[in-house]
Design a protein around this motif. Structure first.
Motif, PDB file in Angstrom:
ATOM      1  N   LEU A  26       0.833  -1.206   0.000  1.00  0.00           N
ATOM      2  CA  LEU A  26       0.000   0.000   0.000  1.00  0.00           C
ATOM      3  C   LEU A  26       0.866   1.253   0.000  1.00  0.00           C
ATOM      4  O   LEU A  26       0.572   2.229  -0.690  1.00  0.00           O
ATOM      5  CB  LEU A  26      -0.917   0.006   1.240  1.00  0.00           C
ATOM      6  CG  LEU A  26      -2.078  -0.981   1.222  1.00  0.00           C
ATOM      7  CD1 LEU A  26      -2.765  -0.981   2.584  1.00  0.00           C
ATOM      8  CD2 LEU A  26      -3.085  -0.629   0.144  1.00  0.00           C
ATOM      9  N   LEU A  27       1.944   1.183   0.765  1.00  0.00           N
ATOM     10  CA  LEU A  27       2.851   2.332   0.846  1.00  0.00           C
ATOM     11  C   LEU A  27       3.486   2.597  -0.514  1.00  0.00           C
ATOM     12  O   LEU A  27       3.603   3.745  -0.952  1.00  0.00           O
ATOM     13  CB  LEU A  27       3.922   2.028   1.902  1.00  0.00           C
ATOM     14  CG  LEU A  27       4.797   3.188   2.370  1.00  0.00           C
ATOM     15  CD1 LEU A  27       3.953   4.319   2.929  1.00  0.00           C
ATOM     16  CD2 LEU A  27       5.762   2.710   3.445  1.00  0.00           C
ATOM     17  N   ALA A  28       3.865   1.530  -1.197  1.00  0.00           N
ATOM     18  CA  ALA A  28       4.526   1.676  -2.496  1.00  0.00           C
ATOM     19  C   ALA A  28       3.565   2.202  -3.554  1.00  0.00           C
ATOM     20  O   ALA A  28       3.910   3.099  -4.329  1.00  0.00           O
ATOM     21  CB  ALA A  28       5.102   0.333  -2.932  1.00  0.00           C
ATOM     22  N   PHE A  29       2.359   1.648  -3.584  1.00  0.00           N
ATOM     23  CA  PHE A  29       1.435   1.986  -4.671  1.00  0.00           C
ATOM     24  C   PHE A  29       0.582   3.215  -4.382  1.00  0.00           C
ATOM     25  O   PHE A  29       0.219   3.962  -5.271  1.00  0.00           O
ATOM     26  CB  PHE A  29       0.516   0.795  -4.966  1.00  0.00           C
ATOM     27  CG  PHE A  29       1.230  -0.339  -5.635  1.00  0.00           C
ATOM     28  CD1 PHE A  29       1.779  -0.192  -6.901  1.00  0.00           C
ATOM     29  CD2 PHE A  29       1.363  -1.564  -4.989  1.00  0.00           C
ATOM     30  CE1 PHE A  29       2.447  -1.232  -7.514  1.00  0.00           C
ATOM     31  CE2 PHE A  29       2.036  -2.614  -5.595  1.00  0.00           C
ATOM     32  CZ  PHE A  29       2.576  -2.446  -6.863  1.00  0.00           C
ATOM     33  N   PHE A  30       0.216   3.393  -3.129  1.00  0.00           N
ATOM     34  CA  PHE A  30      -0.728   4.467  -2.801  1.00  0.00           C
ATOM     35  C   PHE A  30      -0.187   5.470  -1.783  1.00  0.00           C
ATOM     36  O   PHE A  30      -0.917   6.319  -1.296  1.00  0.00           O
ATOM     37  CB  PHE A  30      -2.032   3.869  -2.255  1.00  0.00           C
ATOM     38  CG  PHE A  30      -2.652   2.868  -3.174  1.00  0.00           C
ATOM     39  CD1 PHE A  30      -3.257   3.273  -4.365  1.00  0.00           C
ATOM     40  CD2 PHE A  30      -2.629   1.512  -2.872  1.00  0.00           C
ATOM     41  CE1 PHE A  30      -3.825   2.340  -5.221  1.00  0.00           C
ATOM     42  CE2 PHE A  30      -3.200   0.574  -3.719  1.00  0.00           C
ATOM     43  CZ  PHE A  30      -3.793   0.998  -4.904  1.00  0.00           C
ATOM     44  N   GLN A  31       1.100   5.328  -1.451  1.00  0.00           N
ATOM     45  CA  GLN A  31       1.686   6.186  -0.410  1.00  0.00           C
ATOM     46  C   GLN A  31       0.834   6.186   0.853  1.00  0.00           C
ATOM     47  O   GLN A  31       0.648   7.199   1.505  1.00  0.00           O
ATOM     48  CB  GLN A  31       1.891   7.639  -0.901  1.00  0.00           C
ATOM     49  CG  GLN A  31       3.035   7.802  -1.873  1.00  0.00           C
ATOM     50  CD  GLN A  31       2.662   7.357  -3.261  1.00  0.00           C
ATOM     51  OE1 GLN A  31       1.637   7.788  -3.791  1.00  0.00           O
ATOM     52  NE2 GLN A  31       3.438   6.476  -3.853  1.00  0.00           N
ATOM     53  N   LEU A  32       0.256   5.004   1.135  1.00  0.00           N
ATOM     54  CA  LEU A  32      -0.618   4.883   2.296  1.00  0.00           C
ATOM     55  C   LEU A  32      -0.003   3.889   3.282  1.00  0.00           C
ATOM     56  O   LEU A  32       0.145   2.712   2.964  1.00  0.00           O
ATOM     57  CB  LEU A  32      -2.003   4.386   1.848  1.00  0.00           C
ATOM     58  CG  LEU A  32      -2.974   4.001   2.966  1.00  0.00           C
ATOM     59  CD1 LEU A  32      -3.359   5.218   3.779  1.00  0.00           C
ATOM     60  CD2 LEU A  32      -4.210   3.326   2.388  1.00  0.00           C
ATOM     61  N   ASP A  33       0.396   4.383   4.430  1.00  0.00           N
ATOM     62  CA  ASP A  33       0.875   3.509   5.494  1.00  0.00           C
ATOM     63  C   ASP A  33      -0.307   3.246   6.422  1.00  0.00           C
ATOM     64  O   ASP A  33      -0.683   4.076   7.232  1.00  0.00           O
ATOM     65  CB  ASP A  33       2.017   4.185   6.254  1.00  0.00           C
ATOM     66  CG  ASP A  33       2.691   3.227   7.216  1.00  0.00           C
ATOM     67  OD1 ASP A  33       2.015   2.277   7.666  1.00  0.00           O
ATOM     68  OD2 ASP A  33       3.861   3.434   7.529  1.00  0.00           O
ATOM     69  N   LEU A  34      -0.925   2.073   6.224  1.00  0.00           N
ATOM     70  CA  LEU A  34      -2.177   1.780   6.915  1.00  0.00           C
ATOM     71  C   LEU A  34      -1.986   1.735   8.431  1.00  0.00           C
ATOM     72  O   LEU A  34      -2.840   2.208   9.184  1.00  0.00           O
ATOM     73  CB  LEU A  34      -2.724   0.436   6.412  1.00  0.00           C
ATOM     74  CG  LEU A  34      -4.232   0.242   6.579  1.00  0.00           C
ATOM     75  CD1 LEU A  34      -5.005   1.319   5.838  1.00  0.00           C
ATOM     76  CD2 LEU A  34      -4.645  -1.131   6.069  1.00  0.00           C
ATOM     77  N   VAL A  35      -0.859   1.189   8.867  1.00  0.00           N
ATOM     78  CA  VAL A  35      -0.593   1.123  10.302  1.00  0.00           C
ATOM     79  C   VAL A  35      -0.505   2.532  10.878  1.00  0.00           C
ATOM     80  O   VAL A  35      -1.101   2.839  11.920  1.00  0.00           O
ATOM     81  CB  VAL A  35       0.708   0.333  10.576  1.00  0.00           C
ATOM     82  CG1 VAL A  35       1.054   0.366  12.070  1.00  0.00           C
ATOM     83  CG2 VAL A  35       0.550  -1.124  10.120  1.00  0.00           C
ATOM     84  N   ALA A  36       0.213   3.411  10.184  1.00  0.00           N
ATOM     85  CA  ALA A  36       0.344   4.789  10.649  1.00  0.00           C
ATOM     86  C   ALA A  36      -0.995   5.510  10.578  1.00  0.00           C
ATOM     87  O   ALA A  36      -1.336   6.314  11.445  1.00  0.00           O
ATOM     88  CB  ALA A  36       1.384   5.526   9.803  1.00  0.00           C
ATOM     89  N   LYS A  37      -1.761   5.183   9.531  1.00  0.00           N
ATOM     90  CA  LYS A  37      -3.077   5.798   9.350  1.00  0.00           C
ATOM     91  C   LYS A  37      -4.017   5.422  10.512  1.00  0.00           C
ATOM     92  O   LYS A  37      -4.736   6.250  11.037  1.00  0.00           O
ATOM     93  CB  LYS A  37      -3.673   5.304   8.035  1.00  0.00           C
ATOM     94  CG  LYS A  37      -5.001   5.913   7.687  1.00  0.00           C
ATOM     95  CD  LYS A  37      -4.870   6.830   6.481  1.00  0.00           C
ATOM     96  CE  LYS A  37      -6.197   7.464   6.162  1.00  0.00           C
ATOM     97  NZ  LYS A  37      -6.021   8.740   5.449  1.00  0.00           N
TER      98      LYS A  37
END
Ligand SMILES: [Zn+2]
Length: 79
Positions: A26-37
């Motif tokens: 997710l971080l690579a493709f969407f710049q989304l760090d779900l854990v941090a989110k």
């Protein structure tokens, strides 16, 4: 009969490694760090999750060459 199925420890390890891998994806493709989110950026709980994933990753690597202690009692250690 238990037939080559992984034990509870291995399942938890697999789930944690999977979560870690998904999070990186997710971080690579969407710049989304779900854990941090979900838990905040480098807060205590977030660090606990990252740490657990790190430990699980290490156990996973070890389990590639060596059965985990729980497993060796059951299926994969014998024979
Ligand atoms: Zn195991």
């Amino acid at each position: 009969m238990t037939s080559g199925k992984s034990c509870g420890v291995c399942k938890v390890v697999g789930i944690l490694v999977g979560i870690g891998a998904l999070n990186w994806g997710l971080l690579a493709f969407f710049q989304l760090d779900l854990v941090a989110k979900l838990l905040g950026d480098m807060t205590g709980p977030a660090k606990a999750v990252y740490g657990a994933i790190g430990i699980a990753g290490a156990l996973k690597l070890i389990s590639l060459v060596k059965c985990c202690p729980a497993c060796s009692k059951g299926s994969c250690g014998t024979k």
